[in-house]
Write a protein that holds these residues in place. Structure first.
Motif, PDB file in Angstrom:
ATOM      1  N   GLY A   3       0.823  -1.191   0.000  1.00  0.00           N
ATOM      2  CA  GLY A   3       0.000   0.000   0.000  1.00  0.00           C
ATOM      3  C   GLY A   3       0.857   1.239   0.000  1.00  0.00           C
ATOM      4  N   GLY A   4       0.544   2.186  -0.906  1.00  0.00           N
ATOM      5  CA  GLY A   4       1.283   3.435  -0.927  1.00  0.00           C
ATOM      6  C   GLY A   4       1.333   4.053  -2.315  1.00  0.00           C
ATOM      7  N   PRO A   5       2.236   5.007  -2.506  1.00  0.00           N
ATOM      8  CA  PRO A   5       2.373   5.643  -3.819  1.00  0.00           C
ATOM      9  C   PRO A   5       2.599   4.619  -4.923  1.00  0.00           C
ATOM     10  N   ALA A   6       2.045   4.910  -6.109  1.00  0.00           N
ATOM     11  CA  ALA A   6       2.106   3.964  -7.217  1.00  0.00           C
ATOM     12  C   ALA A   6       3.371   4.107  -8.050  1.00  0.00           C
ATOM     13  N   LYS A   7       4.017   5.273  -7.997  1.00  0.00           N
ATOM     14  CA  LYS A   7       5.234   5.478  -8.766  1.00  0.00           C
ATOM     15  C   LYS A   7       5.949   6.718  -8.263  1.00  0.00           C
ATOM     16  N   GLY A   8       7.203   6.880  -8.680  1.00  0.00           N
ATOM     17  CA  GLY A   8       7.939   8.092  -8.388  1.00  0.00           C
ATOM     18  C   GLY A   8       7.813   9.062  -9.541  1.00  0.00           C
ATOM     19  N   GLY A   9       8.339  10.263  -9.329  1.00  0.00           N
ATOM     20  CA  GLY A   9       8.359  11.234 -10.413  1.00  0.00           C
ATOM     21  C   GLY A   9       7.052  11.926 -10.669  1.00  0.00           C
ATOM     22  N   VAL A  10       6.053  11.765  -9.761  1.00  0.00           N
ATOM     23  CA  VAL A  10       4.747  12.352 -10.013  1.00  0.00           C
ATOM     24  C   VAL A  10       4.749  13.833  -9.688  1.00  0.00           C
ATOM     25  N   GLY A  11       3.700  14.517 -10.157  1.00  0.00           N
ATOM     26  CA  GLY A  11       3.573  15.936  -9.898  1.00  0.00           C
ATOM     27  C   GLY A  11       3.684  16.738 -11.172  1.00  0.00           C
ATOM     28  N   ALA A  12       3.650  18.050 -11.000  1.00  0.00           N
ATOM     29  CA  ALA A  12       3.669  18.934 -12.157  1.00  0.00           C
ATOM     30  C   ALA A  12       5.016  18.934 -12.870  1.00  0.00           C
ATOM     31  N   ILE A  13       6.087  18.582 -12.161  1.00  0.00           N
ATOM     32  CA  ILE A  13       7.421  18.532 -12.766  1.00  0.00           C
ATOM     33  C   ILE A  13       7.881  17.079 -12.768  1.00  0.00           C
ATOM     34  N   PRO A  14       8.034  16.461 -13.928  1.00  0.00           N
ATOM     35  CA  PRO A  14       8.348  15.021 -13.976  1.00  0.00           C
ATOM     36  C   PRO A  14       9.726  14.704 -13.421  1.00  0.00           C
ATOM     37  N   GLY A  15       9.822  13.565 -12.760  1.00  0.00           N
ATOM     38  CA  GLY A  15      11.119  13.055 -12.335  1.00  0.00           C
ATOM     39  C   GLY A  15      11.688  13.658 -11.082  1.00  0.00           C
ATOM     40  N   VAL A  16      10.979  14.590 -10.439  1.00  0.00           N
ATOM     41  CA  VAL A  16      11.559  15.311  -9.305  1.00  0.00           C
ATOM     42  C   VAL A  16      11.339  14.583  -7.983  1.00  0.00           C
ATOM     43  N   ALA A  17      10.191  13.909  -7.810  1.00  0.00           N
ATOM     44  CA  ALA A  17       9.806  13.406  -6.494  1.00  0.00           C
ATOM     45  C   ALA A  17      10.064  11.917  -6.329  1.00  0.00           C
ATOM     46  N   SER A  18      10.497  11.542  -5.122  1.00  0.00           N
ATOM     47  CA  SER A  18      10.572  10.146  -4.701  1.00  0.00           C
ATOM     48  C   SER A  18       9.902  10.017  -3.339  1.00  0.00           C
ATOM     49  N   PHE A  19       9.428   8.804  -3.046  1.00  0.00           N
ATOM     50  CA  PHE A  19       8.744   8.538  -1.785  1.00  0.00           C
ATOM     51  C   PHE A  19       9.452   7.425  -1.033  1.00  0.00           C
ATOM     52  N   TYR A  20       9.431   7.509   0.288  1.00  0.00           N
ATOM     53  CA  TYR A  20       9.929   6.431   1.135  1.00  0.00           C
ATOM     54  C   TYR A  20       8.716   5.652   1.636  1.00  0.00           C
ATOM     55  N   ILE A  21       8.661   4.361   1.298  1.00  0.00           N
ATOM     56  CA  ILE A  21       7.472   3.550   1.516  1.00  0.00           C
ATOM     57  C   ILE A  21       7.843   2.312   2.328  1.00  0.00           C
TER      58      ILE A  21
ATOM     59  N   GLY B 150      11.818  -3.065   5.454  1.00  0.00           N
ATOM     60  CA  GLY B 150      12.670  -1.951   5.090  1.00  0.00           C
ATOM     61  C   GLY B 150      11.874  -0.873   4.407  1.00  0.00           C
ATOM     62  N   ILE B 151      12.543  -0.142   3.521  1.00  0.00           N
ATOM     63  CA  ILE B 151      11.943   0.968   2.791  1.00  0.00           C
ATOM     64  C   ILE B 151      12.194   0.756   1.314  1.00  0.00           C
ATOM     65  N   VAL B 152      11.162   0.940   0.511  1.00  0.00           N
ATOM     66  CA  VAL B 152      11.331   0.912  -0.930  1.00  0.00           C
ATOM     67  C   VAL B 152      11.161   2.345  -1.448  1.00  0.00           C
ATOM     68  N   VAL B 153      12.029   2.721  -2.381  1.00  0.00           N
ATOM     69  CA  VAL B 153      12.048   4.089  -2.909  1.00  0.00           C
ATOM     70  C   VAL B 153      11.913   4.052  -4.424  1.00  0.00           C
ATOM     71  N   PRO B 154      10.793   4.527  -4.980  1.00  0.00           N
ATOM     72  CA  PRO B 154      10.702   4.645  -6.431  1.00  0.00           C
ATOM     73  C   PRO B 154      11.493   5.854  -6.922  1.00  0.00           C
ATOM     74  N   VAL B 155      12.230   5.660  -8.011  1.00  0.00           N
ATOM     75  CA  VAL B 155      13.055   6.713  -8.600  1.00  0.00           C
ATOM     76  C   VAL B 155      12.748   6.780 -10.090  1.00  0.00           C
ATOM     77  N   CYS B 156      12.678   7.980 -10.615  1.00  0.00           N
ATOM     78  CA  CYS B 156      12.376   8.200 -12.028  1.00  0.00           C
ATOM     79  C   CYS B 156      13.459   9.093 -12.623  1.00  0.00           C
ATOM     80  N   LEU B 157      14.174   8.571 -13.614  1.00  0.00           N
ATOM     81  CA  LEU B 157      15.266   9.307 -14.247  1.00  0.00           C
ATOM     82  C   LEU B 157      15.332   8.942 -15.727  1.00  0.00           C
TER      83      LEU B 157
END
Length: 458
Positions: free
Chosen positions: A387-405, A415-422
């Motif tokens: 349960g949690g965010p579906a992907k990283g990089g969301v928002g008005a500016i692509p690729g900027v955001a990551s979440f700790y889940i 542990g923690i899984v971190v989606p990254v978009c680059l």
């Protein structure tokens, strides 16, 4: 950390419907706060939950739909539509038009997802279908929910939120209310509190703090990440990975929180991967929940946006050439900046400067969702497998955001899984840099024995 093998399946959807509150609700206009309606929150954020089924034969789509209708009686602004007043002020027209709801079925089992039960979720565009005309910020549904039944009896709950109406803490509060009502409760355990005036600007506004997250930075060298050729991956950090990172820190920094250490690491790796000019400024924005920063704290049921984006700023050269502890100290100072006065100053800045967007130029944003407890939301089938965010990089500016889940891997390790978009090439450099930090011998000046590791809570 290798990219996941693609999983392809077919999703059959029924026609989208609008779910209205189960009983009549007040017809009124409700103003968002001056923190809610800033430009950087005028976006949609996707969340996804995977659940195992049971042998009762009960329909999860029906349960969620009924729970949603009942929850909307108290959370009736979620059934309204946003309007914009002069000065770019956003208000909710509480008109009972309803939240968008989609019922679907997929020819796939939960077990077939395997390691894909974490971001980036395969076929997300099918599991959270963008109903035509539903994704605008103004005059569109504030919530879109899709429940997809799986052939194993499990189901997927996916949700898209208009970020101006709520932050993730407020969203989980609402999702829990839907779950409680779906399970037959007469009322949610936490009553919703609107009171958006608590985060309105003062009269007259007074910008008393430094807010470099809203610096107006020109993108003179095209450093904003393009949308094409993006690589979405996620990275797992358990006890072994965090110990490897702490091993690179001097003893006085090893008790720093997991959030602080991880943010310093990812910011540095990401900057190396993107290769900005050595003299250019780079920044990391840390999403900090400010609910407890107020005296008294914000009410327990407050579900508006109640966070800030404090920022750490340095140059590429300083960040990449200094030890990891350099970035860590910058992150810790940025987090400490958030106080009640900082939030007051932030609201004042919004009305004074036209509700600006945070800068996305050479920026990285991180948000910790581990304490928000997406994994506790229960619609009647127990807790989700993920349960949690579906992907990283969301928002008005692509690729900027990551979440700790919060995440438990297939070996049963928490542990923690971190989606990254680059971009694809930058992602390859990111993986190499992160692998070196996790696996290469640390500098002898900061090496300590494993007995000295302090694994702090987030």
């Amino acid at each position: 950390m290798a990219p996941q093998d693609p999983l392809v399946f077919e999703v059959r959807r029924r026609e989208a419907e609008l779910v209205r509150p189960a009983r009549p609700t007040p017809r009124e206009y409700k103003r968002l706060s001056d923190v809610d309606d800033q430009e950087g929150l005028r976006c949609q954020i996707p969340v996804i939950q995977f659940y195992r089924g049971d042998s009762t034969g009960q329909d999860p789509a029906r349960a969620v739909r009924e729970g949603l209708a009942r929850a909307l009686v108290l959370y009736y602004p979620f059934a309204g539509r946003l309007r914009e007043l002069p000065g770019r002020k956003l208000v909710v027209d509480c008109n009972e038009e309803g939240a968008m709801f989609v019922e679907a079925e997929a020819d796939v089992t939960l077990d077939q997802f395997g390691d894909a039960l974490r971001p980036p979720v395969p076929c997300l565009e099918e599991l959270l279908f963008d109903v035509p005309g539903s994704s605008a910020i103004l005059d569109s549904p504030l919530l879109l929910i899709q429940v997809t039944r799986l052939k194993c009896g499990g189901f997927i709950f996916a949700l898209r939120l208009n970020h101006t109406i709520s932050d993730t803490a407020g969203l989980v509060q609402f999702m829990n209310a839907v779950g409680e009502m779906a399970r037959g409760a007469d009322a949610p355990s936490i009553r919703p509190v609107w009171q958006r005036e608590l985060l309105d600007a003062r009269d007259p506004p007074q910008i008393t703090c430094t807010h470099r997250e809203y610096d107006q930075v020109e993108d003179t060298k095209g450093t904003l990440i393009p949308l094409d050729d993006m690589d979405h991956r996620s990275f797992f950090f358990g006890a072994a990975q965090m110990s490897a990172l702490r091993c690179r820190l001097p003893p006085h920094q090893q008790a720093s929180s997991t959030f602080e250490v991880l943010t310093a690491c990812l910011w540095r790796c990401r900057t190396v991967a993107l290769q900005p000019d050595p003299e250019e400024e780079v920044r990391v924005l840390c999403v900090v929940n400010a609910r407890t920063k107020f005296d008294p704290p914000l009410p327990a049921g407050y579900y508006g946006n109640a966070f800030a984006f404090p920022v750490a700023v340095t140059t590429t050269d300083k960040l990449c050439q200094n030890p990891l502890g350099y970035a860590l100290e910058l992150v810790k100072k940025a987090k400490a900046d958030v106080t009640e006065e900082y939030m007051r100053s932030l609201a004042d800045l919004m009305v004074t400067r036209g509700r600006p967007h945070f800068t996305g130029v050479r920026s990285f944003m991180v948000a910790d969702t581990t304490k928000i407890r997406f994994g506790d939301v229960d619609f009647g089938w127990g807790k989700p497998v993920y349960g949690g965010p579906a992907k990283g990089g969301v928002g008005a500016i692509p690729g900027v955001a990551s979440f700790y889940i919060s995440f438990r891997n297939r070996q049963g390790e928490d542990g923690i899984v971190v989606p990254v978009c680059l971009p694809a090439l930058a992602m390859r450099r990111f993986v190499r840099e992160l692998d070196a930090l996790l696996n290469d011998p640390p500098p002898t000046t900061t090496t300590t024995t494993k007995s000295t590791f302090v694994i702090s809570s987030l």
